[in-house]
Design a protein around this motif. Structure first.
Motif, mmCIF file in Angstrom:
data_model
loop_
_atom_site.group_PDB
_atom_site.id
_atom_site.type_symbol
_atom_site.label_atom_id
_atom_site.label_comp_id
_atom_site.label_asym_id
_atom_site.label_seq_id
_atom_site.Cartn_x
_atom_site.Cartn_y
_atom_site.Cartn_z
ATOM 1 N N GLY A 1 0.818 -1.216 0.000
ATOM 2 C CA GLY A 1 0.000 0.000 0.000
ATOM 3 C C GLY A 1 0.847 1.258 0.000
ATOM 4 N N LEU A 2 1.928 1.250 0.766
ATOM 5 C CA LEU A 2 2.816 2.411 0.785
ATOM 6 C C LEU A 2 3.493 2.602 -0.565
ATOM 7 N N GLY A 3 3.827 1.496 -1.244
ATOM 8 C CA GLY A 3 4.419 1.606 -2.571
ATOM 9 C C GLY A 3 3.476 2.261 -3.565
ATOM 10 N N ILE A 4 2.181 2.016 -3.409
ATOM 11 C CA ILE A 4 1.192 2.668 -4.266
ATOM 12 C C ILE A 4 1.025 4.127 -3.874
ATOM 13 N N TYR A 5 1.014 4.388 -2.583
ATOM 14 C CA TYR A 5 0.633 5.705 -2.080
ATOM 15 C C TYR A 5 1.769 6.723 -2.073
ATOM 16 N N LEU A 6 2.985 6.302 -1.717
ATOM 17 C CA LEU A 6 4.094 7.245 -1.606
ATOM 18 C C LEU A 6 4.629 7.612 -2.988
ATOM 19 N N PRO A 7 5.195 8.807 -3.139
ATOM 20 C CA PRO A 7 5.758 9.205 -4.438
ATOM 21 C C PRO A 7 6.954 8.338 -4.806
ATOM 22 N N SER A 8 7.154 8.135 -6.103
ATOM 23 C CA SER A 8 8.260 7.281 -6.544
ATOM 24 C C SER A 8 9.608 7.888 -6.180
ATOM 25 N N ALA A 9 9.666 9.199 -6.009
ATOM 26 C CA ALA A 9 10.908 9.837 -5.572
ATOM 27 C C ALA A 9 11.348 9.290 -4.223
ATOM 28 N N THR A 10 10.419 8.820 -3.440
ATOM 29 C CA THR A 10 10.723 8.221 -2.145
ATOM 30 C C THR A 10 10.936 6.719 -2.256
#
Length: 671
Positions: free
Chosen positions: A559-568
């Motif tokens: 879920g965090l991989g979907i939600y957080l920006p790819s820069a992170t």
């Protein structure tokens, strides 16, 4: 050196000393600032116990009469304050929704301090059930205790080896801190680019996607700390988001053909795909809580049984290692905290124009805080014991708390107010959630610290006092740091914030969006439903993987991989792979645990170095009024800076791991 003074009662056991508290507070100021910046930038924080323990052992070795228990007090203070920084997962939401334009010091301090002290109080009756009478592994608490034991070993051969390991650990922290700080400073000059980013069109219907690798030592370190399978799960989330949802939904966006690929992809991800991530995070949190219902119930039942069988007046006869702060004093402190919390709710509601329903809001808010606080204290304490405080899904707890508060306000209070009161109710929901969330963050950490104390023969009540000191120290420093970062960078989505510079503050953005969506009735329920379905599928896969072997796919990380920006997220995945490769090598050494621990310490140093530079540069931005106060080159150097930054970053990371490999070998040999 002069002997330090024992606080409380005289004791041959040097433990709760002035120097331990002062050193703990000093470390707190540094690590808390680093955690606030990292959390607002990347949506993640790091555990401060082990780095604080190593620093404490190095410093207190210069004084006479130091003990393992005194070092434990230092890490306890620093740990409790470090975890309190997780309030940045909620409180910036009040700025994002436009209710605050900064962080009023008195109110922000009170939320952190009162909620933190409540977290300490709530964790006290849970100690026996979830620590001393439990077989929960408490991975971080056990690891910290091992570090403290190594530093305290005595005997000729053991002592020299232990001192070398302690020196190697401190050197690892220093290397990580200096290397990441230097790279961050050069990035601020713009000679090195801060990221490698590319957006492009994809598919026959002109969808868009892209990638953004942030050149961040801190994010590499985060990946090292979370481990391979969390990194794999985050990568799965990235692929769902940027290889699936963003291209598909952007191809359906009205007017998408006329937009630049970067603008289209970022807009779709921000306004659509993140709600899919929210659904996945929410269902992962609920699943975690469902699995914890029985253990938490049994733990609370055991705690109540222990309280019944203990007769009045027998507390003094208990062994020193079983003496908590008296339960009567716990009750008085809890009540003393609730009174000013009620005052805060009343003041906030009055200033928000909700005075007409003040009695309902005040009583309902206090009841919700009391009940939910104890619930999340028990749940988070158990989760910390099960999987470690760093891996506990605190953001999921925050989601459930804010949705519960928003639903109650929407069904009970909203019908009694004019439609214009919607924004005020959103702000009130966030305010209540911030108090409960503070309790959750502290409870998530306290039992981990008390487990460390149990293993090193510490006195519980002294450690609980140290926890309170740490909470207050953290509460002092967190509001001004948040205010500084807000004025220097702003938060993504907040009124007037520059999107190119704003800190993502992803959890605060999600929680505030959920509060707005529930109360204003415009939540993207279909997209959240898609996220829920994805979360359910991932949960099933994860459970099947656990049955078949050691591999797993943590649903919350997906879920965090979907939600957080790819820069992170992309660089976290790289860090997870780098950490896994290092740990594989460490397994072939004579002291695998010691070698791996050096990696953890170096990673912690990387986070501290980069984060502190970020805070210092924010101060310079505020003073000078320039967003690029250290810039040495202009936009025309951008292409060159990408190549320079990428090459320097790769060489820097490789160099630190080469050094770490050699240092772990030296530590193993005791040379």
């Amino acid at each position: 050196m002069s002997q330090s003074v024992e606080l409380g009662t005289a004791s041959a056991q040097r433990e709760l000393t002035w120097r331990a508290l002062l050193l703990g507070v000093a470390i707190t100021l540094v690590f808390t600032a680093a955690n606030v910046f990292l959390g607002l930038k990347a949506g993640l924080t790091f555990a401060t116990s082990i780095p604080a323990a190593v620093i404490s052992m190095a410093v207190l070795r210069a004084f006479k009469g130091g003990s393992i228990q005194e070092n434990n007090i230092v890490q306890t203070v620093a740990s409790s304050a470090g975890t309190l920084s997780s309030i940045i997962f909620v409180l910036p939401g009040l700025v994002m929704v436009g209710w605050w334009n900064g962080f009023p010091y008195g109110v922000s301090f009170s939320i952190c301090a009162l909620g933190g002290v409540l977290g300490v109080m709530y964790s006290i009756p849970l100690r026996r059930a979830l620590v001393t009478q439990s077989d929960l592994p408490y991975p971080e608490g056990v690891a910290c205790a091992e570090v403290l034991r190594v530093g305290a070993e005595e005997g000729s051969d053991i002592q020299s080896g232990a001192q070398h390991v302690s020196r190697a650990g401190l050197a690892s922290i220093v290397l990580g801190t200096v290397s990441s700080a230097l790279f961050a400073v050069v990035e601020a000059t713009q000679v090195f680019a801060s990221d490698v980013v590319q957006f492009f069109r994809i598919g026959p219907r002109s969808g868009a996607s892209g990638f953004d690798f942030s050149l961040s030592f801190a994010l590499i370190a985060v990946g090292h700390l979370v481990g391979l399978w969390v990194g794999v799960a985050i990568l799965v989330g990235i692929l769902i988001s940027w290889a699936g949802a963003v291209p598909y939904l952007s191809s359906l966006a009205p007017g998408g053909d006329a937009m630049a690929a970067a603008d289209l992809a970022q807009s779709v991800w921000s306004h659509k795909v993140r709600f899919i991530g929210a659904g996945s995070i929410g269902v992962a949190a609920i699943w975690t809580l469902i699995k914890l219902v029985k253990p938490v119930y049994l733990g609370l039942k055991s705690a109540m049984h222990a309280a019944r069988v203990r007769k009045s007046g027998q507390g003094a006869s208990l062994p020193r290692t079983e003496q908590d702060i008296p339960i009567g004093l716990v009750g008085l402190v809890t009540l003393a905290c609730m009174l000013p919390i009620g005052g805060l709710l009343a003041s906030f509601g009055q200033s928000a124009g909700l005075g007409g329903q003040m009695s309902l809001l005040l009583v309902g808010g206090l009841v919700y805080i009391v009940l939910m606080s104890f619930f999340v204290a028990a749940v988070c304490g158990y989760m910390a014991g099960l999987i470690g405080s760093s891996n506990s899904p605190l953001s999921g707890v925050g989601i459930l708390v804010v949705i519960g508060a928003a639903l109650l306000l929407s069904f009970v209070v909203k019908p009694l107010l004019p439609s214009s009161a919607g924004p005020a109710l959103v702000a009130f929901a966030l305010f209540v959630t911030s108090v409960v969330f503070t309790v959750a963050t502290i409870s998530n950490d306290n039992l981990q610290d008390l487990k460390t104390g149990q293993l090193v023969d510490a006195t519980p009540w002294r450690q609980q006092v140290a926890l309170i000191v740490g909470v207050v120290a953290g509460a002092v420093v967190i509001p001004p740091i948040m205010d500084l970062l807000n004025h220097a960078y702003g938060f993504a989505g907040a009124p007037g914030a520059d999107p190119s510079r704003a800190l993502a503050a992803p959890q605060a953005a999600l929680i505030s969006a959920l509060a707005q969506g529930v109360i204003q009735g415009n939540l993207e329920w279909p997209l959240i439903g898609v996220g829920v379905l994805i979360g359910v599928v991932v949960i099933v896969i994860d459970e099947l993987l656990k049955i078949r072997g050691s591999a797993h796919l943590p649903p919350l990380a997906v879920g965090l991989g979907i939600y957080l920006p790819s820069a992170t997220t992309l660089m976290i995945v790289v860090g997870a792979i780098a950490g896994w490769l290092f740990d594989r090598r460490a397994e072939r050494t004579a002291d695998p645990a010691g070698s791996k621990q050096l990696g953890v310490l170096m990673a912690s140093g990387m986070i501290v170095g980069e984060s502190l530079v970020g805070v210092l540069i924010a101060a310079v931005v505020v003073v000078t009024g320039s967003f690029t106060p250290l810039a040495l080159v202009g936009p025309e150097f951008a292409d060159t800076s990408v190549w320079l930054g990428g090459a320097a970053f790769a060489l820097g990371i490789a160099g630190t791991y080469v050094w770490l490999n050699r240092k772990s070998g030296l530590a193993r040999a005791g040379a």
